[in-house]
Design an enzyme around this catalytic site. Structure first.
Site, PDB file in Angstrom:
ATOM      1  N   THR A 194      49.880  41.686  64.683  1.00 37.26           N
ATOM      2  CA  THR A 194      49.566  43.118  64.726  1.00 37.26           C
ATOM      3  C   THR A 194      49.860  43.733  63.371  1.00 37.26           C
ATOM      4  OG1 THR A 194      50.249  45.298  65.519  1.00 37.26           O
ATOM      5  CG2 THR A 194      51.824  43.546  65.850  1.00 37.26           C
ATOM      6  N   ASP A 249      50.683  46.652  63.107  1.00 39.49           N
ATOM      7  CA  ASP A 249      51.739  47.644  63.350  1.00 39.49           C
ATOM      8  C   ASP A 249      53.156  47.091  63.165  1.00 39.49           C
ATOM      9  OD1 ASP A 249      49.677  49.321  63.964  1.00 39.49           O
ATOM     10  OD2 ASP A 249      50.088  49.469  66.103  1.00 39.49           O
ATOM     11  N   GLU A 299      49.937  57.867  62.701  1.00 39.62           N
ATOM     12  CA  GLU A 299      49.102  58.497  63.742  1.00 39.62           C
ATOM     13  C   GLU A 299      49.901  58.867  64.991  1.00 39.62           C
ATOM     14  OE1 GLU A 299      46.142  55.625  65.041  1.00 39.62           O
ATOM     15  OE2 GLU A 299      47.670  54.093  65.292  1.00 39.62           O
ATOM     16  N   GLN A 323      42.611  49.896  57.095  1.00 38.99           N
ATOM     17  CA  GLN A 323      43.896  49.163  57.111  1.00 38.99           C
ATOM     18  C   GLN A 323      43.790  47.834  57.840  1.00 38.99           C
ATOM     19  OE1 GLN A 323      47.166  52.401  58.028  1.00 38.99           O
ATOM     20  NE2 GLN A 323      45.148  53.113  58.625  1.00 38.99           N
ATOM     21  N   ARG A 324      42.785  47.705  58.687  1.00 37.41           N
ATOM     22  CA  ARG A 324      42.660  46.471  59.469  1.00 37.41           C
ATOM     23  C   ARG A 324      41.645  45.503  58.888  1.00 37.41           C
ATOM     24  NH1 ARG A 324      42.779  48.061  65.437  1.00 37.41           N
ATOM     25  NH2 ARG A 324      40.799  46.992  65.546  1.00 37.41           N
TER      26      ARG A 324
HETATM   27  O1  F6P Z   1      47.585  48.107  67.307  1.00 39.93           O
HETATM   28  C1  F6P Z   1      46.880  48.073  66.127  1.00 39.93           C
HETATM   29  C2  F6P Z   1      46.082  49.319  65.927  1.00 39.93           C
HETATM   30  O2  F6P Z   1      45.491  49.130  64.677  1.00 39.93           O
HETATM   31  C3  F6P Z   1      46.835  50.628  66.015  1.00 39.93           C
HETATM   32  O3  F6P Z   1      47.621  50.906  64.898  1.00 39.93           O
HETATM   33  C4  F6P Z   1      45.715  51.594  66.255  1.00 39.93           C
HETATM   34  O4  F6P Z   1      46.151  52.747  66.935  1.00 39.93           O
HETATM   35  C5  F6P Z   1      44.803  50.828  67.129  1.00 39.93           C
HETATM   36  O5  F6P Z   1      45.022  49.476  66.848  1.00 39.93           O
HETATM   37  C6  F6P Z   1      43.356  51.173  66.937  1.00 39.93           C
HETATM   38  O6  F6P Z   1      42.608  50.455  67.873  1.00 39.93           O
HETATM   39  P1  F6P Z   1      41.016  50.496  67.968  1.00 39.93           P
HETATM   40  O7  F6P Z   1      40.518  49.440  67.054  1.00 39.93           O
HETATM   41  O8  F6P Z   1      40.742  50.212  69.396  1.00 39.93           O
HETATM   42  O9  F6P Z   1      40.569  51.858  67.538  1.00 39.93           O
END
Ligand code: F6P
Length: 360
Positions: free
Chosen positions: A140, A142, A237, A286-287
């Site tokens: 994760t 997070d 957030e 960020q992802r």
């Molecule tokens: O748990 C990881 C995360 O990136 C959180 O920080 C964020 O709130 C969530 O996933 C966002 O998820 P999605 O891709 O469903 O918008």
């Protein structure tokens, strides 16, 4: 070592480093002459008749280490959602578990490696308790999973926040503005704290420390008096005001999602201080993208360690990273509760020592 056939899946929100884990699993398994099947779209791949998978071998996993995302796909919804919200569990229906078991047995699998965060590992635990030989790998951005010092993906997200702050700094200083950067972190402020520290933030707002907007504004004005040309505010957030709740947005599908706290802070600061204020929401940047070197290494180590746990038949455990070493911990220890920032810990003290404030 008898020949084995193992399944692997990536579940929940994606993050940089997933492909490094898959590559690590395949390379370690290949040395033992084992076969690896990668189930598509998380646990969902276990359901169609015969399973929905691709064979993962040296050739299908070549050249993927530096790629973000996951080559076998993922989902954070579907038939296996074991966690509804933090702390709330939903049992996976028996017929879904039975369907997955039929495919698992039909494919002659000896083990399943499940790579995921809190929700996905809660599913892994339930499958294990239903008799599946499961190994968990913590993932994760997070970094909020218990029982491991770090998850892969986190370092890449922090690097993204630091880079964003570097960019925002130059424009904020030129215009003598306040910049608010909203980053991810639903229940824990790790990304905001690490990213803010690395990027030279002045104020960091995290879920663990409910903020007082008056204190935030006081700090902005205090910095102006000191002659500072800009103020950088990083807000997770999931941060919330002392007397309020987390900000949520409703999607077109009627679902709730965290978001909007950056706008709220920017609006209040602008109105109350009279300072020109701008807001930037970093979101899924960020992802995405390439994993940092640290996440590639961590991912590789986790993949190799997961195969070792399969070889030892140490099922129901998760690879954990402690004191620079990988080791096994029961999955139940990881999903018991979230790992949050220690507000009395060294990291917060260090931040305060370099004059970062938290709106408290
Ligand atoms: O748990 C990881 C995360 O990136 C959180 O920080 C964020 O709130 C969530 O996933 C966002 O998820 P999605 O891709 O469903 O918008």
């Amino acid at each position: 070592m008898p020949k084995k056939r193992i399944g692997v899946l990536t579940s929940g929100g994606d993050c940089p480093g997933l492909n490094a884990v898959l590559r690590g699993v395949v390379r370690a398994a290949d040395r033992l002459d084992w076969e690896v099947l990668g189930f598509r779209d998380g646990y969902e791949g276990l359901l169609p008749e015969g399973g929905d998978y691709m064979v993962l071998d040296r050739s299908t996993t070549a050249g993927i280490m530096h790629l973000g995302g996951t080559i076998i796909g993922t989902t954070n919804r579907g038939h296996f959602a074991a966690k509804v919200r933090a702390g709330e569990k939903a049992a996976i229906p028996d017929e879904i578990i039975d369907q997955a078991r039929r495919n698992f047995n039909h494919l002659g699998l000896d083990a399943l490696i499940a790579i995921g965060g809190d929700g996905s590992l809660t599913t892994a635990l339930q499958l294990h308790q239903s008799g599946f030989p499961v190994i968990g790998v913590p993932k994760t951005i997070d970094n909020d999973l218990q029982a491991t010092a770090m998850t892969f993906g986190f370092d890449s997200a922090v690097a993204c926040v630091a880079d964003a702050l570097d960019r925002l700094h130059t424009t904020a200083t030129s215009h003598k503005r306040v910049m608010v950067l909203e980053v991810m972190g639903r229940h824990a402020g790790w990304i905001a704290l690490y990213g803010g520290l690395a990027g030279g933030a002045d104020i960091i707002l995290i879920p663990e420390i409910p903020f007082d907007i008056d204190k935030v504004c006081e700090q902005v004005l205090h910095r102006e008096k000191l002659g500072c040309k800009s103020t950088m505010i990083v807000v997770a957030e999931g941060a919330s005001p002392r007397d309020g709740r987390q900000s949520r947005l409703t999607t077109a599908a009627g679902e709730y999602r965290l978001g909007g706290v950056g706008d709220m802070v920017g609006r209040e600061v602008g109105e109350r201080t009279g300072k020109d204020t701008r807001v930037c929401v970093l979101g899924h940047l960020q992802r995405g993208g390439a994993p940092t070197a640290l996440d590639r290494i961590l991912g590789t180590r986790f993949g190799v360690a997961a195969v070792k746990l399969v070889a030892e038949e140490n099922f129901g455990t998760m690879v954990s990273y402690q004191n620079y070493e990988t080791r096994a911990v029961p999955i139940s220890e990881a999903v018991h509760r979230l790992k949050r920032v220690d507000v009395r810990g060294q990291l917060i003290a260090t931040a305060r020592a370099v004059e970062i404030t938290f709106g408290d």
